[in-house]
Design a protein around this motif. Structure first.
Motif, PDB file in Angstrom:
ATOM      1  N   HIS A   1       0.836  -1.207   0.000  1.00  0.00           N
ATOM      2  CA  HIS A   1       0.000   0.000   0.000  1.00  0.00           C
ATOM      3  C   HIS A   1       0.871   1.258   0.000  1.00  0.00           C
ATOM      4  N   THR A   2       1.884   1.282   0.880  1.00  0.00           N
ATOM      5  CA  THR A   2       2.772   2.439   0.973  1.00  0.00           C
ATOM      6  C   THR A   2       3.560   2.641  -0.319  1.00  0.00           C
ATOM      7  N   ALA A   3       4.026   1.536  -0.905  1.00  0.00           N
ATOM      8  CA  ALA A   3       4.807   1.633  -2.135  1.00  0.00           C
ATOM      9  C   ALA A   3       3.977   2.200  -3.278  1.00  0.00           C
ATOM     10  N   VAL A   4       2.710   1.794  -3.367  1.00  0.00           N
ATOM     11  CA  VAL A   4       1.832   2.334  -4.408  1.00  0.00           C
ATOM     12  C   VAL A   4       1.566   3.812  -4.146  1.00  0.00           C
ATOM     13  N   ALA A   5       1.302   4.157  -2.872  1.00  0.00           N
ATOM     14  CA  ALA A   5       1.036   5.565  -2.541  1.00  0.00           C
ATOM     15  C   ALA A   5       2.246   6.454  -2.809  1.00  0.00           C
ATOM     16  N   ASP A   6       3.466   5.926  -2.576  1.00  0.00           N
ATOM     17  CA  ASP A   6       4.683   6.718  -2.758  1.00  0.00           C
ATOM     18  C   ASP A   6       5.208   6.684  -4.190  1.00  0.00           C
ATOM     19  N   GLY A   7       4.587   5.898  -5.031  1.00  0.00           N
ATOM     20  CA  GLY A   7       5.016   5.826  -6.424  1.00  0.00           C
ATOM     21  C   GLY A   7       6.137   4.845  -6.693  1.00  0.00           C
ATOM     22  N   LEU A   8       6.575   4.092  -5.685  1.00  0.00           N
ATOM     23  CA  LEU A   8       7.601   3.078  -5.924  1.00  0.00           C
ATOM     24  C   LEU A   8       7.060   1.942  -6.803  1.00  0.00           C
ATOM     25  N   LEU A   9       5.775   1.673  -6.644  1.00  0.00           N
ATOM     26  CA  LEU A   9       5.087   0.729  -7.520  1.00  0.00           C
ATOM     27  C   LEU A   9       4.013   1.481  -8.287  1.00  0.00           C
ATOM     28  N   LYS A  10       3.959   1.253  -9.585  1.00  0.00           N
ATOM     29  CA  LYS A  10       3.014   1.970 -10.443  1.00  0.00           C
ATOM     30  C   LYS A  10       2.068   0.981 -11.110  1.00  0.00           C
ATOM     31  N   PRO A  11       0.860   1.444 -11.504  1.00  0.00           N
ATOM     32  CA  PRO A  11      -0.067   0.558 -12.193  1.00  0.00           C
ATOM     33  C   PRO A  11       0.608  -0.149 -13.368  1.00  0.00           C
TER      34      PRO A  11
END
Length: 468
Positions: free
Chosen positions: A29-39
């Motif tokens: 969740h944090t990685a998606v929110a921080d942009g480390l993981l992208k769609p």
């Protein structure tokens, strides 16, 4: 993302920071929110991630399932698991109106359901779970009821407890069993709306008794007993719905004494006792022969568990209650009763309750910070009773809140009589109830409370003002 590259979001699994699968899901969740993981990013295969984190495969599987539940991931068959595109909600409604227990991060509810039902099916004949049963619950169900009620009353006899399909059914059955058409039922000016519905449908009349900051006033109850010769008194003394007042012990004793002297039966509807911080003993401990005590799991654990435990000491009244109950509700759904019994026996219900209590406290802390001087809660339970600024009427606020995408419940929904609440010591009709558990996601609850706080700080728009 190449499988040989270590994921940048790889969490450090701390031993005392909750279940590991939730730590992994939170890291995603944090990685998606921080942009480390992208769609569109591909995640490592579950076995590979399990090896890197030195956990078993089941832990990673549960983490990915939890992330999918949060709409963070999507599976693409043999191609693997990918970060999902964000879902866009058009005109999302933030519902603060339903008094339901909040989800808890410390307890995996899906896993609790699967394990509980698995144990039920292992130990019970499936055919027996889908056939008719005698009303009142099996011996095992009643024994579970005595265990659930033990914190309130200490050890109980199994035959004293009746298992019902929810508190509403229990309230209606008590009214049918202990009153006749035209009889008076006493209640506080603001009370559970289901009481009003049942009384009206059954041809009984509700008369309200004035309250103060401690709940129903003894001297007014005594006057009402002499004036109306009532058969029943309805009380919700712990974290009262809707005012959130918990009646202190001395007031409970006073009301119990009056009921005993006036031969008045009490419905003590007490779903929130186990959610409260150090509540006084139930009224039923002071006048056991006068009280029918109702404790439902629907309002404290999960709404779908339509199981209520009803404590009735008098054997004849218990039989009359069962006869009345059978006239409209033959039995609790056996599968629901079996699940409740399994959860109580194996400790799952207690763990879930504790998780809900902790989550409710966090949400009260949030509400206190956002609503500031308007917050009037006690820091426990599932709801807050909020008196409106003088420039807002409940009707205006409800309509303005709906326009802002928020649903709240006005005081008039809880008024037992027309104009109830108008006396200076009674709860004001210029109030709303805010439920803190009905929005599952805490961040969305925060947004709803902030939006409501901003709305309360403004004055309502003049009626008829053009909007362009």
């Amino acid at each position: 993302m190449q499988d040989k590259d270590p994921p940048l979001w790889l969490p450090h699994l701390a031993p005392h920071s909750g279940p590991r699968f939730l730590q992994i899901a939170d890291a995603l969740h944090t990685a998606v929110a921080d942009g480390l993981l992208k769609p569109g990013d591909r995640l490592p295969p579950q076995r590979l991630l399990a090896a890197r984190l030195r956990v078993d495969l089941t832990t990673v599987t549960r983490a990915y399932d939890e992330a999918r539940r949060r709409n963070l991931l999507e599976g693409r068959g043999a191609r693997g698991t990918y970060v999902a595109a964000p879902k866009v909600e058009l005109n999302p409604v933030l519902d603060l109106s339903m008094n339901t227990p909040p989800p808890t991060g410390d307890v995996d509810f899906d896993d609790l359901m699967k394990q509980g039902l698995s144990q039920v099916l292992m130990r019970a004949n499936a055919q027996l779970l889908m056939t008719y049963h005698l009303g009142g619950g099996s011996d095992a169900d009643r024994t579970a009821g005595t265990q659930w009620l033990e914190p309130m009353f200490g050890p109980l006899e199994t035959q004293q407890v009746v298992v019902c399909p929810g508190a509403q059914a229990a309230i209606a059955a008590v009214i049918l069993a202990l009153t006749a058409p035209g009889d008076v039922i006493l209640a506080e000016p603001m009370s559970y709306p289901g009481l009003r519905t049942a009384a009206t449908q059954l041809g009984r009349r509700i008369v309200t008794v004035g309250t103060d900051e401690h709940g129903m006033r003894p001297e007014i109850l005594e006057q009402a007993c002499h004036r109306h010769q009532p058969r029943l008194l309805y009380l919700n003394p712990t974290l009262q719905n809707p005012t959130a007042v918990t009646m202190p012990e001395h007031r409970r004793k006073e009301l119990a004494n009056i009921a005993r002297c006036c031969n008045l039966r009490i419905i003590e509807d007490d779903p929130y006792w186990l959610l409260a911080d150090a509540p006084p003993s139930p009224i039923g401990t002071w006048a056991p022969e006068q009280v029918v005590y109702i404790c439902t799991l629907s309002k404290s654990l999960t709404p779908g568990l339509r199981v209520a435990f009803v404590l009735i000491h008098d054997a004849q009244e218990r039989e009359r209650f069962l006869v009345a109950l059978r006239s409209f509700a033959l039995m609790v759904a056996p599968l629901a009763a079996a699940l409740a019994t399994q959860w109580i026996f194996d400790g799952s219900a207690k763990r879930l309750m504790e998780g809900i209590r902790q989550e409710a406290r966090l949400r009260h802390t949030m509400a206190r910070g956002i609503l500031a001087g308007r917050y009037s809660g006690a820091g426990d339970g599932l709801h807050v009773w909020l008196e409106l600024p003088g420039y807002w009427t409940p009707t205006q606020l409800v309509h303005a809140a709906e326009t802002a995408g928020i649903v709240v419940t006005p005081a008039e929904a809880f008024a037992m009589e027309a104009g109830a609440g108008g006396e200076s010591l009674n709860p004001s009709l210029s109030s709303i109830r805010i439920s803190l558990g009905s929005i599952p996601d805490r961040s969305r609850l925060q947004a709803a409370l902030q939006r409501l706080s901003d709305l309360l700080a403004q004055r309502p728009e003049p009626f008829g003002k053009a909007v362009v």
